[in-house]
Scaffold this motif. Structure first.
Motif, PDB file in Angstrom:
ATOM      1  N   VAL A 105       0.859  -1.059  -0.001  1.00  8.11           N
ATOM      2  CA  VAL A 105       0.144  -0.023   0.076  1.00  8.11           C
ATOM      3  C   VAL A 105       1.132   1.170   0.117  1.00  8.11           C
ATOM      4  O   VAL A 105       1.907   1.173   0.708  1.00  8.11           O
ATOM      5  CB  VAL A 105      -1.056   0.001   1.272  1.00  8.11           C
ATOM      6  N   ASP A 106       0.433   2.264  -0.948  1.00  8.50           N
ATOM      7  CA  ASP A 106       0.964   3.641  -0.769  1.00  8.50           C
ATOM      8  C   ASP A 106      -0.131   4.514  -0.494  1.00  8.50           C
ATOM      9  O   ASP A 106      -0.937   4.441  -1.344  1.00  8.50           O
ATOM     10  CB  ASP A 106       1.824   3.929  -1.907  1.00  8.50           C
ATOM     11  N   VAL A 107      -0.077   5.360   0.253  1.00  7.37           N
ATOM     12  CA  VAL A 107      -1.217   6.355   0.803  1.00  7.37           C
ATOM     13  C   VAL A 107      -0.826   7.622   0.222  1.00  7.37           C
ATOM     14  O   VAL A 107      -1.502   8.635   0.973  1.00  7.37           O
ATOM     15  CB  VAL A 107      -1.664   6.324   2.287  1.00  7.37           C
ATOM     16  N   SER A 108      -0.129   7.670  -0.899  1.00  7.12           N
ATOM     17  CA  SER A 108       0.377   9.147  -1.187  1.00  7.12           C
ATOM     18  C   SER A 108      -0.667   9.970  -1.692  1.00  7.12           C
ATOM     19  O   SER A 108      -0.624  11.049  -1.929  1.00  7.12           O
ATOM     20  CB  SER A 108       1.413   8.639  -2.413  1.00  7.12           C
ATOM     21  N   GLY A 109      -1.695   9.318  -2.264  1.00  8.92           N
ATOM     22  CA  GLY A 109      -2.998  10.078  -3.002  1.00  8.92           C
ATOM     23  C   GLY A 109      -3.148   9.950  -4.254  1.00  8.92           C
ATOM     24  O   GLY A 109      -3.970  10.525  -4.972  1.00  8.92           O
ATOM     25  N   ARG A 110      -2.506   8.925  -4.820  1.00  9.26           N
ATOM     26  CA  ARG A 110      -2.574   8.449  -6.577  1.00  9.26           C
ATOM     27  C   ARG A 110      -3.363   7.257  -6.451  1.00  9.26           C
ATOM     28  O   ARG A 110      -2.695   6.265  -6.242  1.00  9.26           O
ATOM     29  CB  ARG A 110      -1.382   8.471  -7.173  1.00  9.26           C
TER      30      ARG A 110
END
Length: 205
Positions: free
Chosen positions: A108-113
């Motif tokens: 998971v990457d919660v960067s916004g993309r």
């Protein structure tokens, strides 16, 4: 810092209430009318340590699709809202989780993309009906699992990769995916003491 959210969503197909607390302990109050989905959302709450309320009234006299989808929309929106400006968190999470013969990796990457890559389910998994034997509950179709993760990723603004590395039993294959996602999300949203000097609230179970 309070990382909570409440989403209410109503359409001609469903009425949904979702509440989350990212700094919870995994408490849950879940009732969607799709029993197996309730089981999966419970697993998500317990393993992410997100306190989760999910109450949905949907058109289960048709099937479980709208109920499952609309709950996932509200959950994604709630997670996005609760994350706020995301300052001081780890951002990335990676978990590999076994359940007997099943093994799943989630990143998971919660960067916004928003993006979702979902691979590895055995052929035929999408046609399996899980649960639905209890009066008042309908079956959860295997094809819904990918749709749930795509929906949460889109509405939560998460980049999510889920890879089924092995698995034979349909129940295990789905449950391991939800647990792996939960563990990866838990790691990604944990407070990073290197950034804030505040000890992480996401300890091991």
């Amino acid at each position: 810092m309070t990382r909570t959210a409440r989403i209410e969503r109503q359409t001609s197909e469903s009425k949904v209430l979702v509440e989350v607390d990212l700094d919870g302990s995994g408490r849950h109050d879940i009732s969607t009318g799709v029993g197996f989905y309730d089981h999966m959302l419970t697993a998500f709450a317990r393993h992410s340590l997100v306190d989760l309320v999910a109450r949905t009234e949907g058109d289960v006299h048709i099937d479980g699709h709208h109920t499952v989808e609309d709950t996932a929309i509200a959950l994604g929106q709630a997670l996005r809202q609760a994350l706020g400006d995301k300052s001081g968190i780890r951002r990335f999470g990676d978990a590999t989780v076994p359940l007997d013969e099943a093994l799943v990796q989630a990143v998971v990457d919660v960067s916004g993309r928003p993006y979702c890559v979902h691979t590895g389910e055995p052929e035929g998994q999408q046609y399996v009906a899980l649960g639905g034997g209890v009066p008042g509950s309908v079956a959860y179709l295997g094809s819904l699992t990918r749709h749930v993760f795509e929906t949460i990723a889109f509405h939560g603004h998460l980049a999510l990769h889920v890879r089924v590395l092995s698995g034979r039993e349909p129940h295990h294959i789905v449950e391991t995916q939800f647990k792996a996602f939960a563990r990866a999300f838990r790691d990604a949203v944990a407070i990073d003491p290197r950034e804030t000097g505040i000890p992480s609230t996401k300890g091991a179970l």
